[in-house]
Motif scaffolding. Structure first.
Motif, PDB file in Angstrom:
ATOM      1  N   HIS A   2       9.428  69.440  81.473  1.00  0.00           N
ATOM      2  CA  HIS A   2      10.341  70.303  80.733  1.00  0.00           C
ATOM      3  C   HIS A   2      10.715  69.640  79.412  1.00  0.00           C
ATOM      4  O   HIS A   2      10.446  68.465  79.206  1.00  0.00           O
ATOM      5  CB  HIS A   2      11.568  70.701  81.560  1.00  0.00           C
ATOM      6  CG  HIS A   2      12.501  69.593  81.895  1.00  0.00           C
ATOM      7  ND1 HIS A   2      12.332  68.742  82.954  1.00  0.00           N
ATOM      8  CD2 HIS A   2      13.657  69.212  81.314  1.00  0.00           C
ATOM      9  CE1 HIS A   2      13.330  67.880  83.007  1.00  0.00           C
ATOM     10  NE2 HIS A   2      14.144  68.143  82.020  1.00  0.00           N
ATOM     11  N   GLU A   3      11.291  70.436  78.527  1.00  0.00           N
ATOM     12  CA  GLU A   3      11.627  69.950  77.192  1.00  0.00           C
ATOM     13  C   GLU A   3      13.132  69.785  77.044  1.00  0.00           C
ATOM     14  O   GLU A   3      13.907  70.542  77.628  1.00  0.00           O
ATOM     15  CB  GLU A   3      11.107  70.918  76.133  1.00  0.00           C
ATOM     16  CG  GLU A   3       9.604  71.018  76.124  1.00  0.00           C
ATOM     17  CD  GLU A   3       9.086  71.956  75.072  1.00  0.00           C
ATOM     18  OE1 GLU A   3       9.838  72.835  74.605  1.00  0.00           O
ATOM     19  OE2 GLU A   3       7.905  71.814  74.700  1.00  0.00           O
ATOM     20  N   VAL A   4      13.509  68.778  76.267  1.00  0.00           N
ATOM     21  CA  VAL A   4      14.912  68.528  75.956  1.00  0.00           C
ATOM     22  C   VAL A   4      15.049  68.548  74.439  1.00  0.00           C
ATOM     23  O   VAL A   4      14.318  67.846  73.744  1.00  0.00           O
ATOM     24  CB  VAL A   4      15.377  67.164  76.515  1.00  0.00           C
ATOM     25  CG1 VAL A   4      16.778  66.847  76.045  1.00  0.00           C
ATOM     26  CG2 VAL A   4      15.286  67.146  78.024  1.00  0.00           C
ATOM     27  N   GLU A   5      15.967  69.392  73.960  1.00  0.00           N
ATOM     28  CA  GLU A   5      16.181  69.490  72.520  1.00  0.00           C
ATOM     29  C   GLU A   5      17.173  68.430  72.066  1.00  0.00           C
ATOM     30  O   GLU A   5      18.167  68.166  72.749  1.00  0.00           O
ATOM     31  CB  GLU A   5      16.725  70.872  72.159  1.00  0.00           C
ATOM     32  CG  GLU A   5      15.739  71.987  72.393  1.00  0.00           C
ATOM     33  CD  GLU A   5      16.296  73.340  72.012  1.00  0.00           C
ATOM     34  OE1 GLU A   5      17.535  73.500  71.941  1.00  0.00           O
ATOM     35  OE2 GLU A   5      15.485  74.245  71.788  1.00  0.00           O
ATOM     36  N   ILE A   6      16.865  67.818  70.920  1.00  0.00           N
ATOM     37  CA  ILE A   6      17.781  66.839  70.336  1.00  0.00           C
ATOM     38  C   ILE A   6      18.155  67.306  68.933  1.00  0.00           C
ATOM     39  O   ILE A   6      17.340  67.864  68.212  1.00  0.00           O
ATOM     40  CB  ILE A   6      17.177  65.414  70.304  1.00  0.00           C
ATOM     41  CG1 ILE A   6      15.837  65.377  69.571  1.00  0.00           C
ATOM     42  CG2 ILE A   6      17.032  64.868  71.713  1.00  0.00           C
ATOM     43  CD1 ILE A   6      15.297  63.982  69.354  1.00  0.00           C
ATOM     44  N   ARG A   7      19.410  67.087  68.572  1.00  0.00           N
ATOM     45  CA  ARG A   7      19.910  67.507  67.257  1.00  0.00           C
ATOM     46  C   ARG A   7      19.601  66.474  66.190  1.00  0.00           C
ATOM     47  O   ARG A   7      19.216  66.795  65.091  1.00  0.00           O
ATOM     48  CB  ARG A   7      21.423  67.711  67.315  1.00  0.00           C
ATOM     49  CG  ARG A   7      21.818  68.911  68.106  1.00  0.00           C
ATOM     50  CD  ARG A   7      23.310  69.174  67.930  1.00  0.00           C
ATOM     51  NE  ARG A   7      23.682  70.317  68.737  1.00  0.00           N
ATOM     52  CZ  ARG A   7      24.478  70.257  69.772  1.00  0.00           C
ATOM     53  NH1 ARG A   7      25.008  69.118  70.137  1.00  0.00           N
ATOM     54  NH2 ARG A   7      24.758  71.340  70.466  1.00  0.00           N
ATOM     55  N   GLU A   8      19.846  65.224  66.530  1.00  0.00           N
ATOM     56  CA  GLU A   8      19.639  64.133  65.580  1.00  0.00           C
ATOM     57  C   GLU A   8      18.150  63.828  65.478  1.00  0.00           C
ATOM     58  O   GLU A   8      17.354  64.313  66.264  1.00  0.00           O
ATOM     59  CB  GLU A   8      20.387  62.886  66.054  1.00  0.00           C
ATOM     60  CG  GLU A   8      21.864  63.088  66.276  1.00  0.00           C
ATOM     61  CD  GLU A   8      22.650  63.294  64.996  1.00  0.00           C
ATOM     62  OE1 GLU A   8      22.329  62.627  64.002  1.00  0.00           O
ATOM     63  OE2 GLU A   8      23.571  64.126  64.999  1.00  0.00           O
ATOM     64  N   LEU A  52      14.143  57.156  70.564  1.00  0.00           N
ATOM     65  CA  LEU A  52      13.120  58.151  70.837  1.00  0.00           C
ATOM     66  C   LEU A  52      13.237  59.271  69.809  1.00  0.00           C
ATOM     67  O   LEU A  52      14.323  59.543  69.302  1.00  0.00           O
ATOM     68  CB  LEU A  52      13.314  58.739  72.237  1.00  0.00           C
ATOM     69  CG  LEU A  52      13.343  57.734  73.386  1.00  0.00           C
ATOM     70  CD1 LEU A  52      13.766  58.428  74.660  1.00  0.00           C
ATOM     71  CD2 LEU A  52      11.981  57.079  73.551  1.00  0.00           C
ATOM     72  N   ALA A  53      12.125  59.919  69.526  1.00  0.00           N
ATOM     73  CA  ALA A  53      12.109  61.015  68.555  1.00  0.00           C
ATOM     74  C   ALA A  53      11.340  62.197  69.135  1.00  0.00           C
ATOM     75  O   ALA A  53      10.694  62.082  70.185  1.00  0.00           O
ATOM     76  CB  ALA A  53      11.459  60.538  67.259  1.00  0.00           C
ATOM     77  N   ALA A  54      11.407  63.331  68.442  1.00  0.00           N
ATOM     78  CA  ALA A  54      10.690  64.525  68.881  1.00  0.00           C
ATOM     79  C   ALA A  54       9.218  64.185  69.111  1.00  0.00           C
ATOM     80  O   ALA A  54       8.615  63.445  68.333  1.00  0.00           O
ATOM     81  CB  ALA A  54      10.832  65.624  67.845  1.00  0.00           C
ATOM     82  N   GLY A  55       8.674  64.690  70.207  1.00  0.00           N
ATOM     83  CA  GLY A  55       7.277  64.437  70.562  1.00  0.00           C
ATOM     84  C   GLY A  55       7.112  63.358  71.609  1.00  0.00           C
ATOM     85  O   GLY A  55       6.082  63.308  72.287  1.00  0.00           O
ATOM     86  N   ASP A  56       8.112  62.480  71.760  1.00  0.00           N
ATOM     87  CA  ASP A  56       8.036  61.439  72.778  1.00  0.00           C
ATOM     88  C   ASP A  56       8.139  62.062  74.166  1.00  0.00           C
ATOM     89  O   ASP A  56       8.832  63.060  74.368  1.00  0.00           O
ATOM     90  CB  ASP A  56       9.148  60.402  72.611  1.00  0.00           C
ATOM     91  CG  ASP A  56       8.908  59.458  71.442  1.00  0.00           C
ATOM     92  OD1 ASP A  56       7.735  59.275  71.056  1.00  0.00           O
ATOM     93  OD2 ASP A  56       9.885  58.902  70.926  1.00  0.00           O
ATOM     94  N   ALA A  69      12.632  68.754  68.607  1.00  0.00           N
ATOM     95  CA  ALA A  69      13.703  68.836  67.601  1.00  0.00           C
ATOM     96  C   ALA A  69      14.343  70.209  67.677  1.00  0.00           C
ATOM     97  O   ALA A  69      13.657  71.223  67.800  1.00  0.00           O
ATOM     98  CB  ALA A  69      13.146  68.582  66.217  1.00  0.00           C
ATOM     99  N   LEU A  70      15.652  70.227  67.607  1.00  0.00           N
ATOM    100  CA  LEU A  70      16.400  71.485  67.593  1.00  0.00           C
ATOM    101  C   LEU A  70      16.132  72.175  66.278  1.00  0.00           C
ATOM    102  O   LEU A  70      16.314  71.602  65.211  1.00  0.00           O
ATOM    103  CB  LEU A  70      17.894  71.198  67.763  1.00  0.00           C
ATOM    104  CG  LEU A  70      18.808  72.390  67.924  1.00  0.00           C
ATOM    105  CD1 LEU A  70      18.447  73.169  69.176  1.00  0.00           C
ATOM    106  CD2 LEU A  70      20.245  71.938  67.984  1.00  0.00           C
TER     107      LEU A  70
END
Length: 71
Positions: A2-8, A52-56, A69-70
């Motif tokens: 599943h995916e988790v959205e991050i704001r930062e 960690l960043a988007a795609g990890d 990324a949100l």
């Protein structure tokens, strides 16, 4: 997976584990990481503060989470 959205732009590994409900608290996160049970992008990660960043992709006990990324 599943995916988790991050704001930062980034999030720390320990924070992600809690956000994704893979652990109950920081103590449990630290224990899993210390015992080599957390993988980031397929490699065992030993640093709770790893950025960690988007795609990890993070894996714990066979459960995988992808950061996005949100928009």
């Amino acid at each position: 997976m599943h995916e988790v959205e991050i704001r930062e732009g980034t999030i720390r590994l320990g924070q992600l584990l809690k956000l994704a409900s893979l652990v109950e608290d920081g103590v449990e996160a630290a224990d899993l990481i210390r015992n080599g049970l957390v993988k980031v992008n397929g490699d065992i990660e030993e640093r709770r503060g790893r950025q960690l960043a988007a795609g990890d992709v993070v894996e714990v006990n066979g459960e995988k989470v992808r950061l996005v990324a949100l928009a």
